[in-house]
Design an enzyme around this catalytic site. Structure first.
Site, PDB file in Angstrom:
ATOM      1  N   VAL A  24       0.824  -1.222   0.000  1.00 41.75           N
ATOM      2  CA  VAL A  24       0.000   0.000   0.000  1.00 41.75           C
ATOM      3  C   VAL A  24       0.854   1.265   0.000  1.00 41.75           C
ATOM      4  O   VAL A  24       0.413   2.321   0.447  1.00 41.75           O
ATOM      5  CB  VAL A  24      -1.013   0.005   1.172  1.00 41.75           C
ATOM      6  CG1 VAL A  24      -2.040  -1.112   1.019  1.00 41.75           C
ATOM      7  CG2 VAL A  24      -0.304  -0.099   2.522  1.00 41.75           C
ATOM      8  N   ASP A  49       1.099  -5.347   3.468  1.00 39.48           N
ATOM      9  CA  ASP A  49       2.358  -4.688   3.801  1.00 39.48           C
ATOM     10  C   ASP A  49       2.163  -3.172   3.812  1.00 39.48           C
ATOM     11  O   ASP A  49       1.853  -2.570   2.784  1.00 39.48           O
ATOM     12  CB  ASP A  49       3.429  -5.069   2.777  1.00 39.48           C
ATOM     13  CG  ASP A  49       4.773  -4.419   3.063  1.00 39.48           C
ATOM     14  OD1 ASP A  49       5.642  -5.093   3.639  1.00 39.48           O
ATOM     15  OD2 ASP A  49       4.945  -3.226   2.714  1.00 39.48           O
ATOM     16  N   TYR A  54       3.941   5.583   5.215  1.00 44.58           N
ATOM     17  CA  TYR A  54       2.913   5.605   4.180  1.00 44.58           C
ATOM     18  C   TYR A  54       1.703   6.431   4.620  1.00 44.58           C
ATOM     19  O   TYR A  54       0.915   6.858   3.773  1.00 44.58           O
ATOM     20  CB  TYR A  54       2.443   4.194   3.821  1.00 44.58           C
ATOM     21  CG  TYR A  54       3.514   3.269   3.297  1.00 44.58           C
ATOM     22  CD1 TYR A  54       4.786   3.724   2.930  1.00 44.58           C
ATOM     23  CD2 TYR A  54       3.259   1.914   3.159  1.00 44.58           C
ATOM     24  CE1 TYR A  54       5.753   2.853   2.466  1.00 44.58           C
ATOM     25  CE2 TYR A  54       4.220   1.036   2.683  1.00 44.58           C
ATOM     26  CZ  TYR A  54       5.464   1.505   2.346  1.00 44.58           C
ATOM     27  OH  TYR A  54       6.416   0.639   1.890  1.00 44.58           O
ATOM     28  N   LYS A  79       6.458  -0.964   9.407  1.00 42.85           N
ATOM     29  CA  LYS A  79       7.888  -0.652   9.384  1.00 42.85           C
ATOM     30  C   LYS A  79       8.225   0.543  10.276  1.00 42.85           C
ATOM     31  O   LYS A  79       7.409   1.460  10.444  1.00 42.85           O
ATOM     32  CB  LYS A  79       8.343  -0.356   7.949  1.00 42.85           C
ATOM     33  CG  LYS A  79       7.955  -1.436   6.947  1.00 42.85           C
ATOM     34  CD  LYS A  79       8.390  -1.111   5.544  1.00 42.85           C
ATOM     35  CE  LYS A  79       7.835  -2.085   4.537  1.00 42.85           C
ATOM     36  NZ  LYS A  79       6.431  -1.808   4.183  1.00 42.85           N
ATOM     37  N   HIS A 112      13.035   0.273   8.167  1.00 41.72           N
ATOM     38  CA  HIS A 112      12.679   0.690   6.804  1.00 41.72           C
ATOM     39  C   HIS A 112      13.917   1.025   5.968  1.00 41.72           C
ATOM     40  O   HIS A 112      13.982   0.674   4.791  1.00 41.72           O
ATOM     41  CB  HIS A 112      11.721   1.886   6.862  1.00 41.72           C
ATOM     42  CG  HIS A 112      10.794   1.962   5.695  1.00 41.72           C
ATOM     43  ND1 HIS A 112       9.542   2.506   5.758  1.00 41.72           N
ATOM     44  CD2 HIS A 112      10.941   1.534   4.408  1.00 41.72           C
ATOM     45  CE1 HIS A 112       8.960   2.425   4.569  1.00 41.72           C
ATOM     46  NE2 HIS A 112       9.784   1.840   3.730  1.00 41.72           N
ATOM     47  N   LEU A 192       6.838  -4.355  -9.930  1.00 44.10           N
ATOM     48  CA  LEU A 192       6.358  -4.146 -11.300  1.00 44.10           C
ATOM     49  C   LEU A 192       7.050  -2.963 -11.964  1.00 44.10           C
ATOM     50  O   LEU A 192       6.583  -2.440 -12.974  1.00 44.10           O
ATOM     51  CB  LEU A 192       4.844  -3.944 -11.303  1.00 44.10           C
ATOM     52  CG  LEU A 192       4.026  -5.087 -10.684  1.00 44.10           C
ATOM     53  CD1 LEU A 192       2.541  -4.775 -10.740  1.00 44.10           C
ATOM     54  CD2 LEU A 192       4.320  -6.410 -11.379  1.00 44.10           C
ATOM     55  N   SER A 235      -1.954  -2.026  -5.847  1.00 39.43           N
ATOM     56  CA  SER A 235      -2.949  -1.462  -6.754  1.00 39.43           C
ATOM     57  C   SER A 235      -4.114  -0.985  -5.905  1.00 39.43           C
ATOM     58  O   SER A 235      -4.378  -1.526  -4.828  1.00 39.43           O
ATOM     59  CB  SER A 235      -3.434  -2.502  -7.771  1.00 39.43           C
ATOM     60  OG  SER A 235      -4.397  -1.904  -8.633  1.00 39.43           O
ATOM     61  N   ARG A 240      -7.582  -5.070 -10.849  1.00 41.79           N
ATOM     62  CA  ARG A 240      -6.142  -5.378 -10.879  1.00 41.79           C
ATOM     63  C   ARG A 240      -5.706  -6.107  -9.618  1.00 41.79           C
ATOM     64  O   ARG A 240      -4.823  -6.975  -9.671  1.00 41.79           O
ATOM     65  CB  ARG A 240      -5.353  -4.083 -11.056  1.00 41.79           C
ATOM     66  CG  ARG A 240      -5.428  -3.547 -12.472  1.00 41.79           C
ATOM     67  CD  ARG A 240      -4.560  -2.338 -12.671  1.00 41.79           C
ATOM     68  NE  ARG A 240      -5.008  -1.536 -13.807  1.00 41.79           N
ATOM     69  CZ  ARG A 240      -4.836  -0.235 -13.924  1.00 41.79           C
ATOM     70  NH1 ARG A 240      -4.220   0.434 -12.952  1.00 41.79           N
ATOM     71  NH2 ARG A 240      -5.255   0.424 -14.980  1.00 41.79           N
ATOM     72  N   ILE A 241      -6.286  -5.735  -8.486  1.00 45.55           N
ATOM     73  CA  ILE A 241      -5.979  -6.456  -7.246  1.00 45.55           C
ATOM     74  C   ILE A 241      -6.315  -7.937  -7.426  1.00 45.55           C
ATOM     75  O   ILE A 241      -5.529  -8.824  -7.059  1.00 45.55           O
ATOM     76  CB  ILE A 241      -6.753  -5.850  -6.058  1.00 45.55           C
ATOM     77  CG1 ILE A 241      -6.194  -4.467  -5.718  1.00 45.55           C
ATOM     78  CG2 ILE A 241      -6.696  -6.772  -4.841  1.00 45.55           C
ATOM     79  CD1 ILE A 241      -7.035  -3.676  -4.728  1.00 45.55           C
ATOM     80  N   ASN A 244      -3.845  -9.649  -9.892  1.00 50.04           N
ATOM     81  CA  ASN A 244      -2.484  -9.850  -9.378  1.00 50.04           C
ATOM     82  C   ASN A 244      -2.331 -11.129  -8.560  1.00 50.04           C
ATOM     83  O   ASN A 244      -1.204 -11.603  -8.377  1.00 50.04           O
ATOM     84  CB  ASN A 244      -2.048  -8.639  -8.550  1.00 50.04           C
ATOM     85  CG  ASN A 244      -1.731  -7.425  -9.400  1.00 50.04           C
ATOM     86  OD1 ASN A 244      -1.598  -7.527 -10.621  1.00 50.04           O
ATOM     87  ND2 ASN A 244      -1.604  -6.270  -8.762  1.00 50.04           N
TER      88      ASN A 244
END
Length: 278
Positions: A24, A49, A54, A79, A112, A192, A235, A240-241, A244
């Site tokens: 994310v 994760d 973030y 993290k 991190h 990706l 994503s 798309r999630i 994947n």
């Protein structure tokens, strides 16, 4: 609910981690992140994760609760950020993350970046691990020399994971091989090719994908899995999630694996662990 088909990797302390998860990074706090986590968990993911920096831990927790998947069935990573490392706030930062996530433990807690003071932070994380508030501890962005220095600290606890940048454009294969040789699992971020990258427009990936009825992203995720690497594509798009995680009904052959590795440019999309200023 879709059955989870993701294989597990056994870490060096005996616990298992799903080899494919949802990342994310750069997913904003609020409904976007909560929905992505909810959709992922309902689609069979069991590994999420996130990180303090973030800024979306609260929404990750909301998405986990909304999904209805029991907490003990989810592998949750967060993290320790650089400023907390520099300020010696490992324990405080960890409990602040748990509060935002709305949980009383983490499955994996990672340093991190090797910011100034990371050696003491590792010792403090070992203490948290021994308190059984974290099921496994590890690192991100540690190079071979960092890992050797960590070993020399003599804590008796080896990192379970080293999360590093790795994609077909920047395989980081020498570090991948070293980390694995130390009994540490490798986790790939920017798998990706990173935000705004051109990897997924590669004609080679389109050609291989057409053979198997898969997208370029699915081909790359499969490539990582067959390298024995843990992969956390991100994503915020529901379809798309779902795509994947739909990568377990085909297998790349040895020539295709080699061709994809041949896309390497040697150029990072993220920071340099030996030279960063954040």
């Amino acid at each position: 609910m879709i059955d989870n088909k993701v294989p597990d990797i056994t870490l060096n302390n005996g616990i298992t981690i799903p080899q494919l998860g949802l990342g994310v990074f750069q997913t904003p706090e609020g409904e976007t992140t909560a929905n992505a986590v909810d959709v992922a968990l309902r689609s069979g993911y069991r590994h999420i994760d996130t990180a303090k920096v973030y800024g979306n831990e609260k929404s990750v927790g909301e998405g986990m609760r909304r999904s209805g998947v029991p907490r003990h069935d989810i592998f949750l990573t967060t993290k320790l950020w650089n400023e907390d490392i520099r300020q010696g706030r490992t324990r405080e930062a960890f409990y602040e993350s748990l509060d935002r996530l709305g949980t009383d433990y983490a499955d994996l807690y990672l340093i991190h970046w090797p910011a100034d003071g990371w050696q003491q932070a590792w010792k403090d994380m070992v203490a948290l691990y021994n308190d059984r508030r974290i099921r496994a501890i590890g690192v991100c962005n540690l190079q071979e020399h960092h890992l050797k220095e960590l070993e020399a600290l003599g804590t008796g606890v080896k990192p379970a994971v080293d999360q590093i940048e790795s994609s077909p454009q920047f395989p980081n294969q020498e570090l991948v091989d070293f980390v694995k040789s130390q009994g540490i699992a490798v986790e790939a971020y920017s798998p990706l090719g990173g935000t705004g990258g051109s990897l997924l427009s590669s004609p080679l990936l389109a050609q291989i994908g057409a053979k198997y009825g898969k997208s370029p992203a699915q081909v790359v995720i499969r490539w990582h899995l067959q390298r024995g690497v843990i992969v956390i594509p991100k994503s915020t798009h529901d379809e798309r999630i779902r795509q994947n995680i739909d990568v377990f009904d085909f297998e790349l052959n040895a020539e295709e694996m080699k061709q994809i590795a041949g896309l390497a440019t040697g150029v990072r999309t993220g920071g340099d662990p030996d030279n960063f200023d954040f």
